[in-house]
Design an enzyme around this catalytic site. Structure first.
Site, PDB file in Angstrom:
ATOM      1  N   ASP A  34       0.827  -1.205   0.000  1.00  0.00           N
ATOM      2  CA  ASP A  34       0.000   0.000   0.000  1.00  0.00           C
ATOM      3  C   ASP A  34       0.867   1.263   0.000  1.00  0.00           C
ATOM      4  OD1 ASP A  34      -2.332   1.446   0.003  1.00  0.00           O
ATOM      5  OD2 ASP A  34      -2.740   1.204   2.143  1.00  0.00           O
ATOM      6  N   GLY A  35       0.348   2.328  -0.589  1.00  0.00           N
ATOM      7  CA  GLY A  35       1.021   3.628  -0.522  1.00  0.00           C
ATOM      8  C   GLY A  35       1.594   4.133  -1.842  1.00  0.00           C
ATOM      9  N   ASN A  36       1.266   3.455  -2.931  1.00  0.00           N
ATOM     10  CA  ASN A  36       1.782   3.909  -4.235  1.00  0.00           C
ATOM     11  C   ASN A  36       1.281   5.316  -4.578  1.00  0.00           C
ATOM     12  OD1 ASN A  36       2.774   1.361  -4.388  1.00  0.00           O
ATOM     13  ND2 ASN A  36       1.468   0.664  -6.066  1.00  0.00           N
ATOM     14  N   ARG A  38       0.262   7.714  -2.557  1.00  0.00           N
ATOM     15  CA  ARG A  38       0.891   8.753  -1.731  1.00  0.00           C
ATOM     16  C   ARG A  38       2.344   8.989  -2.118  1.00  0.00           C
ATOM     17  NH1 ARG A  38      -1.185   5.986   3.516  1.00  0.00           N
ATOM     18  NH2 ARG A  38      -1.825   4.496   1.918  1.00  0.00           N
ATOM     19  N   TRP A  39       3.015   7.941  -2.525  1.00  0.00           N
ATOM     20  CA  TRP A  39       4.414   8.087  -2.985  1.00  0.00           C
ATOM     21  C   TRP A  39       4.446   9.050  -4.174  1.00  0.00           C
ATOM     22  CZ3 TRP A  39       7.259   7.493  -7.406  1.00  0.00           C
ATOM     23  CH2 TRP A  39       8.641   7.347  -7.280  1.00  0.00           C
ATOM     24  N   ARG A  47      -0.806   9.232 -10.006  1.00  0.00           N
ATOM     25  CA  ARG A  47      -0.797   7.997  -9.211  1.00  0.00           C
ATOM     26  C   ARG A  47      -0.114   6.835  -9.936  1.00  0.00           C
ATOM     27  NH1 ARG A  47      -4.072   7.453  -4.898  1.00  0.00           N
ATOM     28  NH2 ARG A  47      -4.371   5.259  -5.348  1.00  0.00           N
ATOM     29  N   GLU A  81     -12.340  -4.608  -4.004  1.00  0.00           N
ATOM     30  CA  GLU A  81     -12.820  -3.227  -3.805  1.00  0.00           C
ATOM     31  C   GLU A  81     -12.082  -2.257  -4.740  1.00  0.00           C
ATOM     32  OE1 GLU A  81     -12.039  -5.364  -1.286  1.00  0.00           O
ATOM     33  OE2 GLU A  81     -14.140  -5.709  -0.744  1.00  0.00           O
ATOM     34  N   ASN A  82     -10.874  -2.624  -5.165  1.00  0.00           N
ATOM     35  CA  ASN A  82     -10.110  -1.738  -6.051  1.00  0.00           C
ATOM     36  C   ASN A  82     -10.775  -1.558  -7.425  1.00  0.00           C
ATOM     37  OD1 ASN A  82      -6.893  -2.859  -4.736  1.00  0.00           O
ATOM     38  ND2 ASN A  82      -8.086  -1.057  -4.184  1.00  0.00           N
ATOM     39  N   ARG A  85     -12.216   1.913  -8.113  1.00  0.00           N
ATOM     40  CA  ARG A  85     -11.381   3.102  -8.389  1.00  0.00           C
ATOM     41  C   ARG A  85     -11.739   3.656  -9.765  1.00  0.00           C
ATOM     42  NH1 ARG A  85      -5.379   2.343  -5.781  1.00  0.00           N
ATOM     43  NH2 ARG A  85      -6.139   1.773  -3.714  1.00  0.00           N
TER      44      ARG A  85
HETATM   45  C1  IPE Z   1      -5.367  -2.640   0.070  1.00  0.00           C
HETATM   46  O1  IPE Z   1      -5.023  -1.322  -0.241  1.00  0.00           O
HETATM   47  C2  IPE Z   1      -5.455  -3.452  -1.181  1.00  0.00           C
HETATM   48  C3  IPE Z   1      -4.178  -3.703  -1.859  1.00  0.00           C
HETATM   49  C4  IPE Z   1      -3.007  -3.309  -1.467  1.00  0.00           C
HETATM   50  C5  IPE Z   1      -4.282  -4.480  -3.055  1.00  0.00           C
HETATM   51  P1  IPE Z   1      -6.147  -0.200  -0.410  1.00  0.00           P
HETATM   52  O2  IPE Z   1      -5.430   1.087  -0.575  1.00  0.00           O
HETATM   53  O3  IPE Z   1      -7.081  -0.582  -1.485  1.00  0.00           O
HETATM   54  O4  IPE Z   1      -6.905  -0.292   0.978  1.00  0.00           O
HETATM   55  P2  IPE Z   1      -7.726   0.801   1.784  1.00  0.00           P
HETATM   56  O5  IPE Z   1      -8.739   1.360   0.817  1.00  0.00           O
HETATM   57  O6  IPE Z   1      -6.765   1.846   2.233  1.00  0.00           O
HETATM   58  O7  IPE Z   1      -8.327   0.062   2.928  1.00  0.00           O
HETATM   59  C1  IPE Z   2      -1.461   0.292  -3.400  1.00  0.00           C
HETATM   60  O1  IPE Z   2      -1.293   1.659  -3.415  1.00  0.00           O
HETATM   61  C2  IPE Z   2      -1.758  -0.279  -4.771  1.00  0.00           C
HETATM   62  C3  IPE Z   2      -3.123  -0.808  -4.937  1.00  0.00           C
HETATM   63  C4  IPE Z   2      -4.037  -0.868  -4.017  1.00  0.00           C
HETATM   64  C5  IPE Z   2      -3.460  -1.298  -6.250  1.00  0.00           C
HETATM   65  P1  IPE Z   2      -2.511   2.663  -3.388  1.00  0.00           P
HETATM   66  O2  IPE Z   2      -2.910   2.942  -4.798  1.00  0.00           O
HETATM   67  O3  IPE Z   2      -3.595   2.178  -2.511  1.00  0.00           O
HETATM   68  O4  IPE Z   2      -1.820   3.953  -2.762  1.00  0.00           O
HETATM   69  P2  IPE Z   2      -2.423   4.965  -1.711  1.00  0.00           P
HETATM   70  O5  IPE Z   2      -2.983   4.176  -0.588  1.00  0.00           O
HETATM   71  O6  IPE Z   2      -3.489   5.751  -2.422  1.00  0.00           O
HETATM   72  O7  IPE Z   2      -1.263   5.819  -1.308  1.00  0.00           O
HETATM   73 MG    MG Z   3      -4.063   2.438  -0.572  1.00  0.00          MG
END
Ligand code: IPE
Ligand code: IPE
Ligand code: MG
Length: 279
Positions: A34-36, A38-39, A47, A81-82, A85
């Site tokens: 997680d955190g791509n 925000r990076w 993103r 849930e992704n 997006r």
């Molecule tokens: C969790 O990250 C799912 C994956 C890393 C694939 P999310 O960014 O989707 O989770 P939430 O929305 O912060 O709970």
């Molecule tokens: C994790 O990074 C990747 C996936 C869930 C696919 P995010 O896209 O959730 O990054 P943040 O949480 O918005 O920083």
């Molecule tokens: Mg995330």
């Protein structure tokens, strides 16, 4: 723990590697990457730039896990849930996944890594499904490490699907209801042939499970780090493994007798230079 982390951070990767006790490695490490986003935001980038950089972290962590001797590495790459997006981000992620699979095949073969995809794979775009099938097929005899990609995965959906399959099996009399146990139920989950994770890592500072393995995490050690996924590299993995090795797993029992307890982790306590690595 924070002071230990600071101490460990000062050490070189090679030193950290030499401190890892090979006899007490977690067999299965699962990661919520997680955190791509925000990076990327920190750098005023879109993103997708974070997701691209995240792939570099995936490549480095897979190689490092294999090198250390982890048997199973699960990466939670895309949740059910992704799908909610923006369409643009979802299609970019799917394209990146395809790109990763094409690019990685050679390296997976070279490192003897077997790839297994779990989740609602049929929801993925057709070309990605085909690529996954190809990579799974070509790597299926590799025995160096199993890389599990959780794609379109949802812990609750995994459970519901398992219940449906159990009911079906009971109706067909391939299993008797009285024989249903924790072990037999596990066989109906996506993770059927995969042991439960010993260590679960979540990056980016969020302290939640986000519908990842719900059944499988029952006794898993949890490790949360503020490091954003694209910055989670070899050294970060080694630090997580050392943190794990400093814990006492009890599985509901009482603490082991004195002397059996793992030694308190301090860089000076480590003398594992003579260990053999099986890579
Ligand atoms: C969790 O990250 C799912 C994956 C890393 C694939 P999310 O960014 O989707 O989770 P939430 O929305 O912060 O709970
Ligand atoms: C994790 O990074 C990747 C996936 C869930 C696919 P995010 O896209 O959730 O990054 P943040 O949480 O918005 O920083
Ligand atoms: Mg995330």
């Amino acid at each position: 723990m924070e002071t230990l982390k600071k101490e460990l951070e000062k050490l070189s990767e090679e030193r950290l590697l030499s401190m890892i006790h090979l006899a007490h490695l977690p067999k299965h490490v699962a990661i919520i990457m997680d955190g791509n986003g925000r990076w990327a935001a920190q750098r005023h980038l879109p993103r997708i730039a974070g997701h691209r950089e995240g792939i570099l972290a995936v490549q480095e962590v897979v190689t490092a896990a294999r090198e250390v001797g982890i048997e199973y590495l699960t990466l939670y790459a895309f949740s059910n849930e992704n799908w909610n997006r923006p369409t643009m981000e979802v299609s970019q992620l799917m394209r990146l996944l395809g790109f990763y699979l094409k690019k990685e095949l050679d390296s997976l073969m070279e490192n003897k890594v077997r790839l297994v995809a779990i989740g609602q794979i049929d929801r993925l775009p057709k070309p990605v499904i085909r690529l996954l099938q190809t990579v799974e097929e070509k790597t299926r005899h590799n025995r160096g490490m199993t890389l599990v990609l959780a794609l379109s995965y949802s812990g609750r959906a995994d459970l519901i699907n398992a219940v449906r399959r159990v009911v079906d099996a009971v109706q067909k009399k391939t299993i008797l209801l009285k024989d249903l146990s924790e072990e037999t139920f596990s066989d109906y989950l996506h993770t059927q042939a995969i042991p439960d994770p010993d260590l679960m890592i979540r990056t980016s500072g969020e302290i939640r499970i986000s519908n990842f393995f719900l059944w499988q995490l029952a006794y898993t050690e949890l490790y949360f780090t503020k490091t954003l996924w694209p910055d989670f590299r070899r050294k970060a993995l080694l630090m997580a493994l050392l943190d794990y090795q400093n814990r006492e797993r009890r599985f509901g029992q009482v603490a082991p007798k004195k002397g059996v307890k793992p030694k308190v982790l301090h860089p000076e306590n480590f003398h594992f230079r003579d260990q053999k690595r099986g890579v």
